[in-house]
Design an enzyme around this catalytic site. Sequence first.
Site: not given
Length: 200
Positions: A54, A66, A68, A93-94, A127, A129
């Site tokens: 997201e 970006c 995205c 997000e982010g 990162d 994620r």
Amino acid sequence: MPIEFIATSKLPTAFGEFNISVFQDPVTGEEHVALSKGLENPPTGPVLVRVHSECLTGDAFASLKCDCGPQLQATQKLINEAGQGVILYLRQEGRGIGLTNKIRAYALQDQGHDTVDANLLLNLPADARRYDMCSIMLDHLKVKEVKLITNNPLKIQALKDQGINVVDRVPLTVGRNPFNEQYLKTKRERMDHLYQKDDF
């Protein structure tokens, strides 16, 4: 605890008709989405898949900081043209640090720091994620083999680590503009993304 399938519906979009399926972590309430096409029956071969995190600013507000938003739209077009594919839209997000910290990182980028250093200056990972939900989502859709639409080698390895057969990588080089050239350079040089200097 693994995420669970909750609901699905048809979703007409500017790029064609898709099915949208929602999955939820029963403990945290975190929701993730699969946007799929052409998977009414179990696929017999590799399926185009994008794992997309997201990005409110890029996906909804067309930010030029970006790539995205253009990546998401290009993927929808590609899957619609192919007639089959999946976008796993992860609510991270982010790069996993959340919207508030992302905007704090943007403020540091405005001062000249790149996207990696901005996160580190906030005592956050470059990162944050995770991708453990991907195998559950793909298994629900009966997808066993994927052609992964990505420039990020970490996503390829993450899916392989979950036992997903990644048979090919499909590059995605869209969205370059004067505002995000440094961002793309940082992704290539500091995050090992598979961009080439002449990709754009």
